[in-house]
Design an enzyme around this catalytic site. Sequence first.
Site, PDB file in Angstrom:
ATOM      1  N   ARG A 203       0.582  -0.975  -0.250  1.00  0.00           N
ATOM      2  CA  ARG A 203      -0.032   0.003  -0.360  1.00  0.00           C
ATOM      3  C   ARG A 203       1.082   1.372  -0.228  1.00  0.00           C
ATOM      4  NH1 ARG A 203      -5.909  -1.680   3.310  1.00  0.00           N
ATOM      5  NH2 ARG A 203      -5.472  -3.851   1.932  1.00  0.00           N
ATOM      6  N   GLN A 217      -0.994 -10.407   4.642  1.00  0.00           N
ATOM      7  CA  GLN A 217      -2.583 -10.324   4.878  1.00  0.00           C
ATOM      8  C   GLN A 217      -2.829 -11.583   4.608  1.00  0.00           C
ATOM      9  OE1 GLN A 217      -5.169  -8.099   1.992  1.00  0.00           O
ATOM     10  NE2 GLN A 217      -4.924  -6.399   3.224  1.00  0.00           N
ATOM     11  N   ALA A 314     -16.321 -14.127   2.628  1.00  0.00           N
ATOM     12  CA  ALA A 314     -14.952 -14.669   2.496  1.00  0.00           C
ATOM     13  C   ALA A 314     -14.616 -13.389   3.757  1.00  0.00           C
ATOM     14  CB  ALA A 314     -14.599 -13.474   0.815  1.00  0.00           C
TER      15      ALA A 314
HETATM   16  C1  YSA Z   1     -12.777  -7.493   3.175  1.00  0.00           C
HETATM   17  C2  YSA Z   1     -14.284  -9.037   3.145  1.00  0.00           C
HETATM   18  C3  YSA Z   1     -14.371  -9.385   2.449  1.00  0.00           C
HETATM   19  O1  YSA Z   1     -14.675 -10.454   2.126  1.00  0.00           O
HETATM   20  C4  YSA Z   1     -12.255 -10.108   2.136  1.00  0.00           C
HETATM   21  C5  YSA Z   1     -11.488  -9.247   2.260  1.00  0.00           C
HETATM   22  C6  YSA Z   1     -11.754  -7.953   3.197  1.00  0.00           C
HETATM   23  C7  YSA Z   1     -10.515  -7.166   3.756  1.00  0.00           C
HETATM   24  C8  YSA Z   1      -9.578  -6.489   2.071  1.00  0.00           C
HETATM   25  N1  YSA Z   1      -9.413  -7.083   0.675  1.00  0.00           N
HETATM   26  C9  YSA Z   1      -9.112  -5.212   2.925  1.00  0.00           C
HETATM   27  O2  YSA Z   1      -8.090  -5.671   2.183  1.00  0.00           O
HETATM   28  N2  YSA Z   1      -9.606  -4.480   3.677  1.00  0.00           N
HETATM   29  S1  YSA Z   1      -8.687  -3.429   5.192  1.00  0.00           S
HETATM   30  O3  YSA Z   1      -8.307  -3.086   3.718  1.00  0.00           O
HETATM   31  O4  YSA Z   1      -9.430  -3.374   5.684  1.00  0.00           O
HETATM   32  O5  YSA Z   1      -7.458  -4.544   5.322  1.00  0.00           O
HETATM   33  C10 YSA Z   1      -7.545  -5.778   5.641  1.00  0.00           C
HETATM   34  C11 YSA Z   1      -6.315  -5.488   6.912  1.00  0.00           C
HETATM   35  O6  YSA Z   1      -5.331  -5.797   6.616  1.00  0.00           O
HETATM   36  C12 YSA Z   1      -6.929  -4.561   8.118  1.00  0.00           C
HETATM   37  O7  YSA Z   1      -7.816  -5.591   9.098  1.00  0.00           O
HETATM   38  C13 YSA Z   1      -5.361  -4.663   8.670  1.00  0.00           C
HETATM   39  O8  YSA Z   1      -5.609  -5.458   9.740  1.00  0.00           O
HETATM   40  C14 YSA Z   1      -4.804  -4.685   7.469  1.00  0.00           C
HETATM   41  N3  YSA Z   1      -4.316  -3.274   6.812  1.00  0.00           N
HETATM   42  C15 YSA Z   1      -4.615  -2.409   6.299  1.00  0.00           C
HETATM   43  N4  YSA Z   1      -3.921  -1.564   6.592  1.00  0.00           N
HETATM   44  C16 YSA Z   1      -1.988  -1.680   6.509  1.00  0.00           C
HETATM   45  C17 YSA Z   1      -2.210  -2.986   6.947  1.00  0.00           C
HETATM   46  N5  YSA Z   1      -2.005  -3.788   7.622  1.00  0.00           N
HETATM   47  C18 YSA Z   1      -0.692  -3.127   8.337  1.00  0.00           C
HETATM   48  N6  YSA Z   1      -0.141  -2.091   7.525  1.00  0.00           N
HETATM   49  C19 YSA Z   1      -0.822  -1.131   6.756  1.00  0.00           C
HETATM   50  N7  YSA Z   1      -0.863  -0.367   6.079  1.00  0.00           N
END
Ligand code: YSA
Length: 346
Positions: A203, A217, A314
């Site tokens: 990201r 993830q 999911a």
């Molecule tokens: C949601 C619904 C689904 O049906 C399936 C998957 C998801 C998750 C979605 N793809 C997603 O990426 N959501 S998120 O942007 O909120 O990130 C998921 C998790 O990744 C967060 O809860 C956090 O634990 C972690 N995360 C996000 N950004 C991060 C991070 N961990 C470390 N550094 C970051 N910059």
Amino acid sequence: MSNFDELKREALLAIQGAESVVRLRDVEVKYLGRSGRLTEVLRGLKDVPENERKEKGKEANALREVLEREIAKCQSQLQDADHERKLAAEKIDITRPGKKHHKGSLHPLTVIRRDIEQIFGTMGFTVAEGPEVETEFYNFDALNIPADHPARDMWDTFWIKGKKLKTEGKKLLLRTHTSPVQVRYMQTHTPPFRIIAPGRVFRYEATDASHEIQFYQLEGLMVGRDISLAHFKQVMQTFLGTLFGKDMNVRLRPSYFPFVEPGAEVDMSCVQCGGRGCSVCKQTGWVEIAGAGMVHPHVFASAGLNPKDWQGFAFGFGIDRVAMMKYKIPDIRMFYQNDVRFLKQF
Ligand code: YSA
């Protein structure tokens, strides 16, 4: 035969005086070698008058035997002494403290990933994989996030400049989440199935104690004829209960992700304070752990499955964040600094 007596006396003195195996070898060469003193005598026998030759030959051979025997005896004594000296010098003091050999260890993120895979394995989930360099199609479009959709802003993306994938004419990027693996898997498998897909994501974000620009993830997907959110809650309860302890509570809150309907956020009770409220959970007693929901009909359709035939849930969570809670690590960046003092604790 005073010559022989003299030679014998001299040779025996030299043998007894040799203080090492090497010196003894010099003595042997000096008297018995090819140009040695006794060898010369033996060679000279041909010039001795015939009536004396036999007698002198006998004596010379007898002397040779004596010298050979003495040399062998002396050699064995010297070797024994050498051996004793070596033993004394190399004596092992078994009371001395041993040398510590440092053993390598697995990275904490590998340890936790393996633990998580093992727990989901007991529930019948298998591991799937997808590429880290992904197409815009799989990362966004196929997940119901078209180019003009405001939800694209939810993921700050590293785009790969100047590259186009010929087959789809779509741009390439570093995947921002593991959700593309859902679509790739559904395109190539027929339900029912249950999978997890752990992997690295990227990201374009500023880093802080809980954010990295690259982190891990874990995606989960379970599809069948009648899979519901009730199944999902039980899977989460089993997973988090096994990893963090049986007292762990799980709750779902309504949320929004374009690729699920309905969407939910998963909270677990705070491990730091046991749900009473602390700075980690911002006094709420709950910590957000994952995004989730029921797979959106558009996602089934883009993977080639009929949404009227199949339904499923999911979810996706950050492995680093789970590891931080499990091992009580205050800053996500510690995982990537390669500081041996930190790493060797695992
Ligand atoms: C949601 C619904 C689904 O049906 C399936 C998957 C998801 C998750 C979605 N793809 C997603 O990426 N959501 S998120 O942007 O909120 O990130 C998921 C998790 O990744 C967060 O809860 C956090 O634990 C972690 N995360 C996000 N950004 C991060 C991070 N961990 C470390 N550094 C970051 N910059």
